[in-house]
Design a protein around this motif. Structure first.
Motif: not given
Ligand code: CA
Length: 462
Positions: A216, A218, A220-223, A237, A241, A244, A296, A382
């Protein structure tokens, strides 16, 4: 060879990947001051972290030992400062010693820094702006940007040190660790630049272990707080990505530029005070980092970007300017090397080896041909599966054993064990797991034997 005890100036940042140093890679950012250390000394291209995480790497650097020996296998395991460390040995042998910046090995009990005549550190991670610091245990707020203030405090100490003694100073930057907050003056740097995404940016983990798929970390998952904003509406999407990534890489590199400026100030200080000749200067980072490779951010994995530590070292008495080493070195080797330069004997043998001869361009015949790696912190933040493995010059074998064991903080959820084999000559980007390819059966068997040998050599029993 100089018989005088040299000074040591050890500058270490946090999560600074070699890809983001121009001596290693010209594509991303210019770091003229870090490059200057390499140009006037040696650049080491194969220095590896033995457990790619902040606290464990720091404990290995201090003790010269693997995580299971020094007791810091994960971020929640505090360092026991009663054990042998190289700063303590130097201090006992006539050195004046100091540590400024990130410590991250716990506080109170036996965990505060030991072996330093002066220490001034962040409690835990520390803040980028107006950080609280603990000066010899006393909390004080410091105004300004962390990277700048760490340098100022280091120079203050150098100005006030005892000139009769050699010194060993550790300057530990917080940057460029998450949340990647640059100084005010660099907030708009790179605004007009679009960075190329890495070749493996859209890795789909198709030909790899499950461990890569479930991690976990990635892009695309950066806050929102990581990228300091929300993507414009209407983006796909993939576009989100990429948006970001640009936000992430720019802030990261802005932090790096500020570190490089501050490295320059320390090099100037040595020049201005006639210390450059007799001082060993090192620039490194506690581990590597993913800068969009495999899609990542973060570290932890035994994959190259996370495993490799940047390491450049200058010492005019022994190191030829502009030299490069490709010998395999691990962070456990730092402590024995520094002791070797300073003519100090360890009381208990360290697991690392001195690479002083390598720095002189004289690699010993029996130098290691394989590196052992171990990531213990199973499925924490992660979601990276616990693993260990071996890397030779051509191959990398990783065993995801998938157990928390008794590591503090590790998640008690076993994962199905699995293996990965990479042929780094054919597949340097580590995209194709060859473990089940019959053509590699012999290679796998040899590497498994090597893994058993290394685990025995380092007293790893679990
Ligand atoms: Ca780190």
């Amino acid at each position: 060879m100089s018989t005088k005890q040299p000074n040591i100036l050890f500058i270490m940042s946090d999560d600074h990947a070699a890809q983001a140093i121009s001596s290693y890679n010209k594509e991303l950012v210019d770091t003229p001051n870090i490059d200057r250390i390499a140009d006037e000394g040696m650049r080491f291209d194969n220095v590896y972290c033995t457990n790619s995480l902040c606290a464990p790497s720091r404990a290995s650097i201090l003790t010269g030992n693997y995580s299971h020996e020094n007791g810091v296998r994960g971020l929640s395991e505090h360092f026991d400062g009663r054990q042998q460390t190289f700063p303590k040995l130097l201090q006992e042998n006539g050195y004046e010693t100091a540590l400024v910046g990130k410590w991250h090995l716990g506080h109170g009990g036996n965990s505060d820094p030991t072996g330093f005549d002066y220490w001034n550190v962040f409690p835990d991670q520390g803040d980028y702006h107006n950080p609280v610091m603990m000066e010899m245990g006393e909390e004080k707020q410091v105004e300004g940007y962390a990277t700048d203030r760490i340098t100022d405090l280091s120079i203050d100490w150098l100005n006030n040190r005892n000139n009769e003694k050699p010194f060993m100073m550790m300057v530990h930057h917080k940057a460029p660790h998450r949340p990647w907050e640059p100084p005010e003056k660099y907030k708009t740097l790179f605004n007009d630049r679009e960075f190329k995404v890495p070749t493996t940016f859209n890795d789909n983990y198709g030909d790899r272990a499950n461990a890569a798929k479930v991690a976990n970390m990635r892009i695309e998952d950066l806050k929102e707080e990581d990228v300091k904003g929300v993507p414009p509406t209407g983006l796909s999407k993939q576009e989100i990505k990429e948006w970001k990534f640009q936000r992430y890489i720019k802030d990261y590199l802005r932090c790096v530029v500020s570190i490089d400026d501050n490295v320059g100030l320390l090099l100037d200080y040595l020049d201005d005070n006639q210390l450059a000749q007799d001082t060993i200067v090192i620039y490194t980072s506690d581990q590597g980092f993913f800068l969009g490779e495999h899609g990542w951010y973060d570290k932890r994995f035994m994959y190259e970007e996370s495993l490799q530590m940047p390491f450049v070292m200058r010492y005019p008495h022994e190191i030829k300017p502009g030299s490069v080493s490709t010998d395999m070195i691990i962070n456990n080797d730092f402590a024995p090397t520094f002791l070797d330069y300073c003519h100090v004997q360890a009381k208990e043998k360290m697991q690392g080896e001195s690479f002083r001869a390598i720095a002189k361009g004289e690699t010993p015949d029996n130098w290691r041909d394989a590196v052992y790696y171990r990531y213990w912190e199973h499925l924490t933040i992660h979601n990276v599966t616990a693993h260990y493995g071996v890397r030779t010059d051509r191959y990398k074998l990783i065993y995801y054993y998938g157990e928390p064991l008794d590591v503090i903080g590790a998640v008690p959820k076993p994962m199905e064990p699995e293996w990965e084999l990479f042929d780094l000559e054919k597949d340097p980007l580590e995209l194709k797991n060859e473990y089940n390819n019959a053509a590699y059966t012999e290679v796998v068997n040899e590497l498994k034997d090597r893994l058993v040998q290394l685990r025995e050599q380092y007293n790893e029993t679990v």
